[in-house]
Enzyme design. Structure first.
Site, PDB file in Angstrom:
ATOM      1  N   TYR A  33     -18.055-119.621  15.704  1.00  0.00           N
ATOM      2  CA  TYR A  33     -18.836-120.435  14.783  1.00  0.00           C
ATOM      3  C   TYR A  33     -18.095-121.704  14.412  1.00  0.00           C
ATOM      4  CZ  TYR A  33     -15.953-119.135  10.726  1.00  0.00           C
ATOM      5  OH  TYR A  33     -14.917-118.984   9.844  1.00  0.00           O
ATOM      6  N   ARG A  52     -13.460-128.093  19.165  1.00  0.00           N
ATOM      7  CA  ARG A  52     -12.920-126.771  18.824  1.00  0.00           C
ATOM      8  C   ARG A  52     -13.909-125.672  19.210  1.00  0.00           C
ATOM      9  NH1 ARG A  52     -11.135-125.829  12.746  1.00  0.00           N
ATOM     10  NH2 ARG A  52     -13.385-125.698  12.476  1.00  0.00           N
ATOM     11  N   ARG A 100     -26.022-102.035  24.348  1.00  0.00           N
ATOM     12  CA  ARG A 100     -24.660-101.968  23.832  1.00  0.00           C
ATOM     13  C   ARG A 100     -23.694-101.347  24.837  1.00  0.00           C
ATOM     14  NH1 ARG A 100     -20.995 -99.010  21.148  1.00  0.00           N
ATOM     15  NH2 ARG A 100     -19.755-100.128  19.592  1.00  0.00           N
ATOM     16  N   HIS A 102     -19.336-102.322  25.797  1.00  0.00           N
ATOM     17  CA  HIS A 102     -18.291-103.263  25.375  1.00  0.00           C
ATOM     18  C   HIS A 102     -18.079-104.413  26.367  1.00  0.00           C
ATOM     19  CE1 HIS A 102     -17.493-100.040  22.572  1.00  0.00           C
ATOM     20  NE2 HIS A 102     -16.579-100.765  21.958  1.00  0.00           N
ATOM     21  N   LYS A 147     -12.101-119.543  16.615  1.00  0.00           N
ATOM     22  CA  LYS A 147     -12.931-119.443  15.400  1.00  0.00           C
ATOM     23  C   LYS A 147     -13.989-118.364  15.598  1.00  0.00           C
ATOM     24  CE  LYS A 147     -14.652-122.450  11.703  1.00  0.00           C
ATOM     25  NZ  LYS A 147     -13.961-121.716  10.645  1.00  0.00           N
ATOM     26  N   GLU A 180      -2.009-118.715   6.830  1.00  0.00           N
ATOM     27  CA  GLU A 180      -3.043-119.601   6.287  1.00  0.00           C
ATOM     28  C   GLU A 180      -3.857-118.805   5.270  1.00  0.00           C
ATOM     29  OE1 GLU A 180      -6.011-120.667   9.284  1.00  0.00           O
ATOM     30  OE2 GLU A 180      -5.907-118.651  10.142  1.00  0.00           O
ATOM     31  N   LEU A 205      -5.958-121.051  12.440  1.00  0.00           N
ATOM     32  CA  LEU A 205      -7.004-121.924  12.959  1.00  0.00           C
ATOM     33  C   LEU A 205      -6.543-123.373  12.792  1.00  0.00           C
ATOM     34  CD1 LEU A 205      -9.979-121.827  14.020  1.00  0.00           C
ATOM     35  CD2 LEU A 205     -10.597-122.626  11.742  1.00  0.00           C
TER      36      LEU A 205
HETATM   37  N1  PDD Z   1     -13.316-121.969   7.397  1.00  0.00           N
HETATM   38  N2  PDD Z   1      -8.440-121.297   8.500  1.00  0.00           N
HETATM   39  C1  PDD Z   1      -9.463-120.430   8.534  1.00  0.00           C
HETATM   40  C2  PDD Z   1      -9.182-118.983   8.749  1.00  0.00           C
HETATM   41  C3  PDD Z   1     -10.788-120.900   8.370  1.00  0.00           C
HETATM   42  O1  PDD Z   1     -11.813-120.036   8.430  1.00  0.00           O
HETATM   43  C4  PDD Z   1     -11.012-122.274   8.153  1.00  0.00           C
HETATM   44  C5  PDD Z   1     -12.398-122.825   7.987  1.00  0.00           C
HETATM   45  C6  PDD Z   1      -9.899-123.137   8.098  1.00  0.00           C
HETATM   46  C7  PDD Z   1     -10.052-124.621   7.893  1.00  0.00           C
HETATM   47  O2  PDD Z   1     -10.676-125.228   9.007  1.00  0.00           O
HETATM   48  P1  PDD Z   1     -11.554-126.563   8.841  1.00  0.00           P
HETATM   49  O3  PDD Z   1     -10.667-127.554   8.165  1.00  0.00           O
HETATM   50  O4  PDD Z   1     -11.888-126.934  10.231  1.00  0.00           O
HETATM   51  O5  PDD Z   1     -12.739-126.203   7.997  1.00  0.00           O
HETATM   52  C8  PDD Z   1      -8.628-122.610   8.300  1.00  0.00           C
HETATM   53  C9  PDD Z   1     -14.707-122.339   7.294  1.00  0.00           C
HETATM   54  C10 PDD Z   1     -14.927-123.514   6.411  1.00  0.00           C
HETATM   55  C11 PDD Z   1     -15.508-121.116   6.897  1.00  0.00           C
HETATM   56  O6  PDD Z   1     -15.227-120.068   7.447  1.00  0.00           O
HETATM   57  O7  PDD Z   1     -16.429-121.223   6.082  1.00  0.00           O
END
Ligand code: PDD
Length: 284
Positions: A33, A52, A100, A102, A147, A180, A205
């Site tokens: 996403y 990304r 379903r 895997h 992501k 993070e 990320l």
């Molecule tokens: N989240 N780290 C993680 C684990 C994240 O899920 C996100 C973003 C970030 C920051 O990435 P960016 O600057 O590209 O938004 C770092 C989004 C906003 C969410 O899951 O809603």
């Protein structure tokens, strides 16, 4: 006005918008996403988000459902149909629907869902007063650079933060180093004035907001150091802050109840925050 979503080729009111019960997103969290800011009806840093997205899809070997140009048209159309001036657009791509099993299905068409919503004006107190974070063990998988929609560890972490009356939980690896937040990147400012954030390895990320802050730091001549930092170093730092598409840049003034610096937003965090808002507005 009813909200409109784009689902597998159609623009539909939310109550009619649906995906198949055997969609692999639902069954296996087999998808990726992006969340992109909308300011003045325009996408902020769309190119980096799409880059990304394509990287995440490639790492998981999910075919891109649309080329970048066509996807850009869909994103803008969803924003337009929902009358979003300031808010976010959310897009999700899964490997598609299949019985379903895997292993990858032989013939599944990726599912693309796009939604958009207005955001409430951010509470100015978050920026003015700063926010609190807690620290928790990082229990996620080893490819946090993708992501992925598999966010259960992040969900549990954010809930732990809420229950501790904190805004975010900073996740800590086995070396005692912060990776993070659950949906944000983590930063500190050292006594020497260096801005420190972890390098974009597979433990975090690579945030698009993070990269925009890198640009600002370079332009303004501040010192950037990409390296991990420990919880102890963060608690003793001069300043701390976090970044994401939805949080923008927020000063962190407490970590596990310990005040950072004087327990007030630091001057560098506030300067970077203002510069980031200017950047987001200029994209519009
Ligand atoms: N989240 N780290 C993680 C684990 C994240 O899920 C996100 C973003 C970030 C920051 O990435 P960016 O600057 O590209 O938004 C770092 C989004 C906003 C969410 O899951 O809603």
């Amino acid at each position: 006005m009813s909200r409109i979503a784009y689902v597998a080729g159609q623009y539909l009111p939310h109550r009619q918008a649906a995906v198949h019960i055997e969609d692999r997103g639902f069954q296996f969290a087999d998808g990726v996403y992006e969340v992109i800011s909308v300011v003045g009806g325009r996408l902020v840093d769309a190119e980096r988000h799409l880059q990304r997205l394509n990287r995440s899809l490639g790492e998981l070997r999910i075919p891109a459902p649309l080329g970048d140009a066509a996807l850009g048209i869909v994103l803008r159309e969803v924003i337009r149909r929902n009358g979003v001036d300031t808010g976010i657009v959310y897009l999700q791509v899964t490997r598609g629907a299949a019985p379903r099993e895997h292993a990858f299905p032989k013939a599944a068409k990726p599912t693309l869902v796009v939604t958009s919503r207005r955001s409430r004006p951010p509470d100015p107190r978050l920026g003015d007063d700063g926010i609190a974070v807690i620290t928790i063990p990082d229990i996620r998988w080893q490819r946090c650079d993708i992501k992925s929609i598999a966010l259960i560890a992040n969900v549990l972490g954010k809930q732990a933060a809420r229950e501790a009356s904190a805004y975010e939980a900073w996740q800590v690896d086995r070396n005692g180093e912060i990776t993070e937040g659950t949906s944000t990147n983590a930063w500190i400012v050292t006594e020497e004035g260096a801005v420190v954030t972890r390098a974009a390895d597979t433990a975090i990320l690579n945030g698009v907001t993070r990269l925009a802050i890198f640009d600002i730091i370079g332009r303004e001549g501040y010192r950037l150091v990409e390296r991990p930092f420990t919880v102890a170093e963060a608690k003793a730092a001069r300043e701390a802050f976090l970044t994401s598409t939805t949080a923008d840049l927020l000063p962190v003034v407490h970590i596990d109840g310990v005040p950072v610096g004087e327990g007030r937003p630091g001057p560098l965090a506030l300067k970077l925050r203002a510069a980031y808002f200017a950047h987001a507005a200029s994209a519009a």
